[in-house]
Scaffold this active site. Structure first.
Site, mmCIF file in Angstrom:
data_model
loop_
_atom_site.group_PDB
_atom_site.id
_atom_site.type_symbol
_atom_site.label_atom_id
_atom_site.label_comp_id
_atom_site.label_asym_id
_atom_site.label_seq_id
_atom_site.Cartn_x
_atom_site.Cartn_y
_atom_site.Cartn_z
ATOM 1 N N ASP A 57 14.361 2.760 5.206
ATOM 2 C CA ASP A 57 13.558 2.116 4.157
ATOM 3 C C ASP A 57 14.409 1.501 3.041
ATOM 4 O O ASP A 57 14.232 0.324 2.707
ATOM 5 C CB ASP A 57 12.536 3.102 3.583
ATOM 6 C CG ASP A 57 11.404 3.393 4.561
ATOM 7 O OD1 ASP A 57 11.515 2.993 5.734
ATOM 8 O OD2 ASP A 57 10.412 4.025 4.162
ATOM 9 N N PRO B 163 0.836 -1.216 0.000
ATOM 10 C CA PRO B 163 0.000 0.000 0.000
ATOM 11 C C PRO B 163 0.865 1.258 0.000
ATOM 12 O O PRO B 163 1.938 1.292 0.614
ATOM 13 C CB PRO B 163 -0.795 -0.120 1.302
ATOM 14 C CG PRO B 163 -0.822 -1.582 1.595
ATOM 15 C CD PRO B 163 0.493 -2.119 1.103
ATOM 16 N N GLY C 233 3.368 4.388 5.267
ATOM 17 C CA GLY C 233 4.465 4.084 6.179
ATOM 18 C C GLY C 233 5.045 2.691 6.049
ATOM 19 O O GLY C 233 5.767 2.235 6.939
ATOM 20 N N LEU C 234 4.759 1.995 4.940
ATOM 21 C CA LEU C 234 5.262 0.628 4.762
ATOM 22 C C LEU C 234 6.440 0.558 3.796
ATOM 23 O O LEU C 234 6.818 -0.525 3.344
ATOM 24 C CB LEU C 234 4.130 -0.306 4.300
ATOM 25 C CG LEU C 234 2.928 -0.427 5.244
ATOM 26 C CD1 LEU C 234 1.892 -1.391 4.669
ATOM 27 C CD2 LEU C 234 3.347 -0.882 6.639
ATOM 28 N N GLY C 235 7.018 1.706 3.468
ATOM 29 C CA GLY C 235 8.240 1.718 2.670
ATOM 30 C C GLY C 235 8.032 1.468 1.187
ATOM 31 O O GLY C 235 8.929 0.983 0.499
ATOM 32 N N SER C 236 6.855 1.823 0.669
ATOM 33 C CA SER C 236 6.523 1.562 -0.735
ATOM 34 C C SER C 236 7.489 2.241 -1.700
ATOM 35 O O SER C 236 8.000 1.614 -2.632
ATOM 36 C CB SER C 236 5.087 2.037 -1.016
ATOM 37 O OG SER C 236 4.818 2.028 -2.387
ATOM 38 N N SER C 237 7.760 3.533 -1.497
ATOM 39 C CA SER C 237 8.603 4.270 -2.458
ATOM 40 C C SER C 237 10.025 3.719 -2.473
ATOM 41 O O SER C 237 10.643 3.577 -3.533
ATOM 42 C CB SER C 237 8.609 5.776 -2.150
ATOM 43 O OG SER C 237 9.186 6.040 -0.892
ATOM 44 N N ALA C 238 10.562 3.358 -1.300
ATOM 45 C CA ALA C 238 11.917 2.791 -1.247
ATOM 46 C C ALA C 238 11.978 1.437 -1.935
ATOM 47 O O ALA C 238 12.942 1.121 -2.631
ATOM 48 C CB ALA C 238 12.381 2.659 0.207
ATOM 49 N N ALA C 239 10.926 0.621 -1.755
ATOM 50 C CA ALA C 239 10.897 -0.696 -2.403
ATOM 51 C C ALA C 239 10.895 -0.546 -3.920
ATOM 52 O O ALA C 239 11.572 -1.293 -4.630
ATOM 53 C CB ALA C 239 9.677 -1.481 -1.936
#
Length: 328
Positions: free
Chosen positions: A160, A109, A113-119
Site C-alpha cells: 500500500d 472509501p 481494502g483500497l489502501g486508504s490509510s496508506a494514501a
C-alpha cells in the site's frame, strides 16, 4: 523560506491479481487508481500537531506523546496516531521545532481494502516535507509511510505505501520486492463496495487454516494463483482486456476455493458479469470489502448500475501513473 500551507495527495489502489497467494511467496499485481487522499498541512507557532479527519469526523491535538481529543473522544487517538507519526518523522528529519495543523479529506472509501490509510499517511509525509522544504526523496516518503502503516497493520507487506508513493502498476513478491510494469492502454474498472467491514488478518488466518487442513490440495491452488499473476502481466503489457477479464474470473474461483469469498461479494461479481463485465473478482482480503469489475469502456455505466441494483455502491476507477504529489 518556509511555506505557510501545502496540499498534497496520494492514490489508493486495487490488487488486480494474487491477493492471499502473495502471503505464500507468489507474485501479486497491484495498480494505483485515480481516487486520492488529500492532506492540507499548515505550520503552527506552538509545537502541537493538530489533526482533523473530515471523512472520519474526528480530530484532536497531540502534545508530545499526550493526546487531547476535539471530536471523536479518546478512541480518535488510535485512528489519528499514524498521521501524527508521519508528520513527526518529517519534523524530526527536517530538524524543525514547530507545530503542524493537518486536515484530511479523502475520496478513497475507508477500510475496504483500497489502501486508504496508506494514501493518507503518504500524502501527510509529502505535504509536511514540502511545507518544511525538507526535500525528502520518494524513498524517504515511502519509508515514513511504511513505518506509520505499522501502527495500523503490524507487519504490512509494503504494497500500500509503495503504490501510494510511486503510483503506476507493480508486480510484487516477497522475495523479489516491487517491479514496475508497462501497461498498454487504459484499465477501465468498476469498483463495487459491499459495505461489509472485515479484518484482513482474520481472512489470512482462514486461508492459513485451510492450507494446514488440506496441504496437498491447497498448494497447487496457490501455485496456480502465481501463474495467473504472471500471465496477467503479459496481458497488461499487450493491453488485452479480454484475457485479463478471463484471468480475473479464474482468480476469483481460486479465492472462493480458499475460503475468502462470500455471498455478498459473489452477488456483486455475478451482477457485474451479467451486465457485460469482461471479468470480476474480489480485491484485497475478502470476506466483505470490494470487488473489481473490468469492463469495456462503453459498458462501465451499466456495470456500475448492475452492482448498485445488487446492493453495492459502485464507482468507476482507472489506473494512474502518478503517485504522491504536491497539489499547490
Amino acid at each position: 523560506m518556509y511555506l505557510l500551507e501545502v496540499v498534497a495527495s496520494a492514490p489508493g489502489k486495487v490488487i488486480l491479481f494474487g491477493e492471499h497467494f502473495v502471503v505464500y511467496g507468489e507474485p501479486a499485481v497491484v495498480m494505483a487508481i485515480d481516487k486520492r487522499a488529500y492532506v492540507l498541512a499548515e505550520s503552527r507557532k506552538d509545537r502541537r500537531i493538530y489533526i482533523n479527519s473530515k471523512n472520519l469526523g474526528i480530530s484532536g491535538i497531540f502534545v508530545g506523546e499526550s493526546f487531547e481529543p476535539k471530536k471523536g473522544g479518546r478512541e480518535a487517538r488510535m485512528k489519528l496516531e499514524p498521521i501524527r507519526k508521519a508528520a513527526q518523522k518529517v519534523l524530526n528529519l527536517a530538524e524543525r521545532k514547530i507545530g503542524i495543523s493537518i486536515e484530511v479529506r479523502s475520496a478513497i472509501p475507508i477500510a475496504v481494502g483500497l489502501g486508504s490509510s496508506a494514501a493518507v499517511v503518504t500524502a501527510t509525509a509529502t505535504a509536511v516535507s514540502k511545507l518544511l522544504s525538507a526535500n525528502l526523496s520518494k524513498k524517504d516518503i515511502f519509508r515514513i509511510a511504511y513505518e506509520a502503516e505499522q501502527i495500523v497493520h503490524g507487519t504490512p507487506s509494503g504494497i500500500d505505501p509503495t503504490i501510494s508513493t510511486y503510483g503506476g502498476t507493480l508486480l510484487f513478491s516477497q522475495d523479489k520486492g516491487f517491479e514496475p510494469l508497462e501497461v498498454k492502454g487504459d484499465i477501465p474498472l468498476v469498483i463495487g463496495d459491499t459495505h461489509i467491514e472485515r479484518s484482513t488478518g482474520e481472512q489470512v488466518a482462514i486461508v492459513r487454516e485451510r492450507k494446514k487442513q488440506y496441504p496437498s490440495i491447497f498448494d497447487p491452488i496457490v501455485e496456480a494463483g502465481g501463474k495467473i499473476s504472471l500471465q496477467a502481466v503479459k496481458a497488461l503489457e499487450r493491453g488485452d482486456l479480454q484475457e485479463l477479464g478471463e484471468l480475473m474470473n479464474i482468480n476469483q474461483a481460486l479465492l472462493s476455493a480458499v475460503g475468502v469469498s462470500n455471498e455478498s461479494l459473489e452477488r456483486l461479481i455475478y451482477a457485474a458479469r451479467k451486465a457485460g463485465a469482461l471479468g470480476a473478482k474480489l480485491t484485497g482480503g475478502g470476506g466483505g470489502g470490494c470487488i473489481i469489475a473490468l469492463s469495456p469502456p462503453e459498458k462501465l455505466e451499466q456495470v456500475a448500475e448492475a452492482i448498485e441494483q445488487a446492493g453495492g455502491t459502485a464507482f468507476i476507477a482507472r489506473k494512474t501513473s502518478e503517485g504522491a504529489r504536491v497539489e499547490n
